[in-house]
Scaffold this motif. Structure first.
Motif, PDB file in Angstrom:
ATOM      1  N   VAL A 139     -19.685  40.982  27.212  1.00  0.00           N
ATOM      2  CA  VAL A 139     -18.794  42.138  27.114  1.00  0.00           C
ATOM      3  C   VAL A 139     -17.389  41.665  26.764  1.00  0.00           C
ATOM      4  CG1 VAL A 139     -18.393  42.153  29.621  1.00  0.00           C
ATOM      5  CG2 VAL A 139     -17.889  44.198  28.277  1.00  0.00           C
ATOM      6  N   GLU A 140     -16.747  42.402  25.864  1.00  0.00           N
ATOM      7  CA  GLU A 140     -15.403  42.052  25.397  1.00  0.00           C
ATOM      8  C   GLU A 140     -14.502  43.277  25.480  1.00  0.00           C
ATOM      9  OE1 GLU A 140     -13.443  39.448  24.434  1.00  0.00           O
ATOM     10  OE2 GLU A 140     -11.957  41.024  24.128  1.00  0.00           O
ATOM     11  N   TYR A 141     -13.318  43.069  26.063  1.00  0.00           N
ATOM     12  CA  TYR A 141     -12.357  44.139  26.315  1.00  0.00           C
ATOM     13  C   TYR A 141     -11.743  44.699  25.029  1.00  0.00           C
ATOM     14  CZ  TYR A 141      -8.819  46.502  29.110  1.00  0.00           C
ATOM     15  OH  TYR A 141      -8.039  47.436  29.724  1.00  0.00           O
ATOM     16  N   VAL A 142     -11.441  43.824  24.068  1.00  0.00           N
ATOM     17  CA  VAL A 142     -10.788  44.265  22.830  1.00  0.00           C
ATOM     18  C   VAL A 142     -11.862  44.692  21.825  1.00  0.00           C
ATOM     19  CG1 VAL A 142      -9.271  43.567  20.919  1.00  0.00           C
ATOM     20  CG2 VAL A 142      -8.893  42.632  23.224  1.00  0.00           C
ATOM     21  N   VAL A 169     -18.478  37.492  30.484  1.00  0.00           N
ATOM     22  CA  VAL A 169     -17.332  38.410  30.456  1.00  0.00           C
ATOM     23  C   VAL A 169     -16.238  37.776  29.605  1.00  0.00           C
ATOM     24  CG1 VAL A 169     -15.599  39.636  31.808  1.00  0.00           C
ATOM     25  CG2 VAL A 169     -17.916  39.339  32.721  1.00  0.00           C
ATOM     26  N   GLY A 170     -15.963  38.386  28.448  1.00  0.00           N
ATOM     27  CA  GLY A 170     -14.958  37.837  27.531  1.00  0.00           C
ATOM     28  C   GLY A 170     -15.618  37.164  26.328  1.00  0.00           C
ATOM     29  N   THR A 171     -16.154  37.972  25.408  1.00  0.00           N
ATOM     30  CA  THR A 171     -16.855  37.426  24.232  1.00  0.00           C
ATOM     31  C   THR A 171     -15.905  36.657  23.334  1.00  0.00           C
ATOM     32  OG1 THR A 171     -18.011  39.566  24.219  1.00  0.00           O
ATOM     33  CG2 THR A 171     -18.524  38.026  22.427  1.00  0.00           C
ATOM     34  N   GLY A 172     -14.660  37.159  23.196  1.00  0.00           N
ATOM     35  CA  GLY A 172     -13.718  36.548  22.264  1.00  0.00           C
ATOM     36  C   GLY A 172     -14.324  36.496  20.873  1.00  0.00           C
ATOM     37  N   CYS A 173     -14.404  35.306  20.309  1.00  0.00           N
ATOM     38  CA  CYS A 173     -14.979  35.150  18.963  1.00  0.00           C
ATOM     39  C   CYS A 173     -16.499  34.961  19.018  1.00  0.00           C
ATOM     40  CB  CYS A 173     -14.317  33.979  18.250  1.00  0.00           C
ATOM     41  SG  CYS A 173     -14.651  32.398  19.039  1.00  0.00           S
ATOM     42  N   GLY A 174     -17.052  34.758  20.202  1.00  0.00           N
ATOM     43  CA  GLY A 174     -18.504  34.618  20.330  1.00  0.00           C
ATOM     44  C   GLY A 174     -19.000  33.182  20.410  1.00  0.00           C
ATOM     45  N   TYR A 175     -18.084  32.221  20.325  1.00  0.00           N
ATOM     46  CA  TYR A 175     -18.503  30.806  20.294  1.00  0.00           C
ATOM     47  C   TYR A 175     -19.232  30.373  21.575  1.00  0.00           C
ATOM     48  CZ  TYR A 175     -18.317  25.736  20.422  1.00  0.00           C
ATOM     49  OH  TYR A 175     -18.665  24.424  20.554  1.00  0.00           O
ATOM     50  N   HIS A 176     -18.597  30.644  22.708  1.00  0.00           N
ATOM     51  CA  HIS A 176     -19.181  30.220  23.987  1.00  0.00           C
ATOM     52  C   HIS A 176     -20.563  30.873  24.191  1.00  0.00           C
ATOM     53  CE1 HIS A 176     -17.844  28.981  28.322  1.00  0.00           C
ATOM     54  NE2 HIS A 176     -19.114  28.752  28.132  1.00  0.00           N
ATOM     55  N   ALA A 177     -20.647  32.146  23.802  1.00  0.00           N
ATOM     56  CA  ALA A 177     -21.930  32.862  23.913  1.00  0.00           C
ATOM     57  C   ALA A 177     -22.999  32.188  23.050  1.00  0.00           C
ATOM     58  CB  ALA A 177     -21.759  34.320  23.493  1.00  0.00           C
ATOM     59  N   GLY A 235     -15.937  46.679  26.233  1.00  0.00           N
ATOM     60  CA  GLY A 235     -15.711  47.315  27.535  1.00  0.00           C
ATOM     61  C   GLY A 235     -15.149  46.349  28.546  1.00  0.00           C
ATOM     62  N   ASP A 236     -15.209  46.744  29.794  1.00  0.00           N
ATOM     63  CA  ASP A 236     -14.654  45.971  30.900  1.00  0.00           C
ATOM     64  C   ASP A 236     -15.799  45.267  31.634  1.00  0.00           C
ATOM     65  OD1 ASP A 236     -13.483  45.006  33.200  1.00  0.00           O
ATOM     66  OD2 ASP A 236     -12.582  46.917  33.782  1.00  0.00           O
ATOM     67  N   GLY A 237     -15.598  43.981  31.901  1.00  0.00           N
ATOM     68  CA  GLY A 237     -16.606  43.189  32.597  1.00  0.00           C
ATOM     69  C   GLY A 237     -17.029  43.770  33.937  1.00  0.00           C
ATOM     70  N   ARG A 238     -16.159  44.567  34.540  1.00  0.00           N
ATOM     71  CA  ARG A 238     -16.488  45.122  35.860  1.00  0.00           C
ATOM     72  C   ARG A 238     -17.548  46.217  35.779  1.00  0.00           C
ATOM     73  NH1 ARG A 238     -11.333  44.468  35.067  1.00  0.00           N
ATOM     74  NH2 ARG A 238     -10.058  43.214  36.461  1.00  0.00           N
ATOM     75  N   ASP A 257      -3.887  37.943  20.582  1.00  0.00           N
ATOM     76  CA  ASP A 257      -3.356  37.143  21.690  1.00  0.00           C
ATOM     77  C   ASP A 257      -4.424  36.427  22.503  1.00  0.00           C
ATOM     78  OD1 ASP A 257      -0.685  37.556  21.283  1.00  0.00           O
ATOM     79  OD2 ASP A 257      -0.670  39.439  22.432  1.00  0.00           O
ATOM     80  N   GLN A 258      -5.598  36.213  21.919  1.00  0.00           N
ATOM     81  CA  GLN A 258      -6.676  35.561  22.657  1.00  0.00           C
ATOM     82  C   GLN A 258      -6.972  34.207  22.033  1.00  0.00           C
ATOM     83  OE1 GLN A 258      -7.433  36.913  25.431  1.00  0.00           O
ATOM     84  NE2 GLN A 258      -6.287  38.785  24.993  1.00  0.00           N
ATOM     85  N   THR A 259      -7.709  33.369  22.779  1.00  0.00           N
ATOM     86  CA  THR A 259      -8.015  32.029  22.263  1.00  0.00           C
ATOM     87  C   THR A 259      -9.481  31.688  22.460  1.00  0.00           C
ATOM     88  OG1 THR A 259      -7.382  31.094  24.397  1.00  0.00           O
ATOM     89  CG2 THR A 259      -5.718  31.031  22.680  1.00  0.00           C
ATOM     90  N   ILE A 260      -9.977  30.815  21.597  1.00  0.00           N
ATOM     91  CA  ILE A 260     -11.298  30.215  21.792  1.00  0.00           C
ATOM     92  C   ILE A 260     -11.050  28.980  22.665  1.00  0.00           C
ATOM     93  CG2 ILE A 260     -11.029  28.979  19.584  1.00  0.00           C
ATOM     94  CD1 ILE A 260     -14.012  28.909  19.234  1.00  0.00           C
ATOM     95  N   MET A 281      -7.638  38.106  33.036  1.00  0.00           N
ATOM     96  CA  MET A 281      -8.583  39.216  32.905  1.00  0.00           C
ATOM     97  C   MET A 281      -7.804  40.523  32.900  1.00  0.00           C
ATOM     98  SD  MET A 281     -11.835  40.063  35.326  1.00  0.00           S
ATOM     99  CE  MET A 281     -13.126  41.132  34.695  1.00  0.00           C
ATOM    100  N   GLN A 282      -8.162  41.438  31.988  1.00  0.00           N
ATOM    101  CA  GLN A 282      -7.477  42.744  31.918  1.00  0.00           C
ATOM    102  C   GLN A 282      -7.977  43.642  33.043  1.00  0.00           C
ATOM    103  OE1 GLN A 282      -5.097  43.363  29.574  1.00  0.00           O
ATOM    104  NE2 GLN A 282      -5.393  41.228  28.932  1.00  0.00           N
TER     105      GLN A 282
HETATM  106  N1  SAH Z   1     -15.619  32.871  25.209  1.00  0.00           N
HETATM  107  C1  SAH Z   1     -14.605  33.160  24.253  1.00  0.00           C
HETATM  108  C2  SAH Z   1     -13.211  32.997  24.824  1.00  0.00           C
HETATM  109  C3  SAH Z   1     -12.440  34.262  24.686  1.00  0.00           C
HETATM  110  S1  SAH Z   1     -10.876  34.346  25.505  1.00  0.00           S
HETATM  111  C4  SAH Z   1     -14.787  32.390  22.965  1.00  0.00           C
HETATM  112  O1  SAH Z   1     -15.648  31.512  22.900  1.00  0.00           O
HETATM  113  O2  SAH Z   1     -14.091  32.713  22.015  1.00  0.00           O
HETATM  114  C5  SAH Z   1     -11.219  35.537  26.785  1.00  0.00           C
HETATM  115  C6  SAH Z   1     -11.612  36.918  26.348  1.00  0.00           C
HETATM  116  O3  SAH Z   1     -11.737  37.724  27.518  1.00  0.00           O
HETATM  117  C7  SAH Z   1     -10.582  37.619  25.461  1.00  0.00           C
HETATM  118  O4  SAH Z   1     -11.162  37.936  24.224  1.00  0.00           O
HETATM  119  C8  SAH Z   1     -10.207  38.882  26.257  1.00  0.00           C
HETATM  120  O5  SAH Z   1     -10.001  40.015  25.456  1.00  0.00           O
HETATM  121  C9  SAH Z   1     -11.434  39.054  27.160  1.00  0.00           C
HETATM  122  N2  SAH Z   1     -11.199  39.860  28.369  1.00  0.00           N
HETATM  123  C10 SAH Z   1     -10.090  39.908  29.139  1.00  0.00           C
HETATM  124  N3  SAH Z   1     -10.269  40.770  30.166  1.00  0.00           N
HETATM  125  C11 SAH Z   1     -11.529  41.278  30.052  1.00  0.00           C
HETATM  126  C12 SAH Z   1     -12.300  42.233  30.808  1.00  0.00           C
HETATM  127  N4  SAH Z   1     -11.812  42.853  31.889  1.00  0.00           N
HETATM  128  N5  SAH Z   1     -13.557  42.514  30.382  1.00  0.00           N
HETATM  129  C13 SAH Z   1     -14.079  41.911  29.273  1.00  0.00           C
HETATM  130  N6  SAH Z   1     -13.389  41.013  28.532  1.00  0.00           N
HETATM  131  C14 SAH Z   1     -12.128  40.687  28.907  1.00  0.00           C
END
Ligand code: SAH
Length: 210
Positions: A109-112, A86-94, A135-138, A59-62, A209-210
């Motif tokens: 850091v990525e939640y899933v 915060v939110g690696t997703g697929c890693g593209y932005h990083a 983990g959680d970005g917090r 359920d996530q998007t790039i 954000m989760q």
């Molecule tokens: N930068 C990513 C975009 C990913 S979408 C890319 O280039 O693909 C946002 C991501 O944030 C999702 O993968 C989601 O799982 C993650 N996310 C949501 N809440 C989060 C949290 N509390 N801590 C870390 N990651 C979180």
């Protein structure tokens, strides 16, 4: 699609962004270097160089390329700066930010957990030295602070959580979508000695954000 076709499509995408956006050359050069098709599911690779978000599973998007360009530019980082994502997703932005700041300087850091693991493998395979944790970005990377900049690719409803702001040095920037679904804004915070300065950069749409 052959690699050469992907490269042509990528060059055209970046040429379009150059005309439309007011962003730095080094940001555009970073987008031109990163093979976005290698970050999306195989069946979507032919659409990797349209300026669109795409699904990446769970359920996530790039994010769309123009959004990555705008956010990277607002971070205002240079080679050697250390950045927290915060939110690696697929890693593209990083990978794009890593092109700007150099190897070993992006901590993400990525939640899933499954997405974190897949992104870690993918980034390594493509030659990007980015540190990815599940983990959680917090609570992530307390041992790596302070960072020169941070950004979120998921939207907290009530502003950027304090523990994330606290990971950024005085004078550093934080770029994030904030607000409820349907009412999100992109903001840039600059951390000062007493409080943060906030600029608004328009309406956006991100996963919560989760
Ligand atoms: N930068 C990513 C975009 C990913 S979408 C890319 O280039 O693909 C946002 C991501 O944030 C999702 O993968 C989601 O799982 C993650 N996310 C949501 N809440 C989060 C949290 N509390 N801590 C870390 N990651 C979180």
């Amino acid at each position: 699609m052959a690699d050469a076709d992907h490269e042509t499509a990528r060059r055209e995408l970046v040429a379009g962004l150059r005309r439309r956006l007011d962003v730095d050359d080094r940001t555009l050069a970073a987008l031109e270097s990163v093979p976005r098709h290698a970050f999306v599911p195989e069946r979507l690779q032919s659409r990797a160089y349209a300026d669109r978000p795409l699904p990446i599973g769970h359920d996530q998007t790039i994010s769309a390329p123009h959004m990555v360009a705008v956010m990277t530019d607002l971070l205002d980082v240079e080679a050697g700066d250390r950045v927290f994502e915060v939110g690696t997703g697929c890693g593209y932005h990083a990978a794009v930010v890593s092109e700007v700041v150099g190897p070993g300087n992006v901590y993400s850091v990525e939640y899933v957990p499954e997405l974190a693991e897949a992104a870690r493998d993918r980034l390594r395979r493509l030659g990007y030295d980015v540190t990815v944790r599940a983990g959680d970005g917090r609570t992530a990377f307390p041992d790596e602070a302070p960072f020169d900049a941070a950004y979120l690719t998921c939207a907290p409803t009530d502003g950027v959580p304090d523990p994330i702001v606290d990971r950024v040095r005085t004078g550093g920037r934080i770029v994030a979508p904030v607000g409820r679904a349907g009412a999100q804004r992109l903001v840039r915070l600059t951390v000062g000695d007493d409080g943060v300065d906030r600029e608004n950069h328009g309406g956006v749409r991100f996963v919560p954000m989760q």
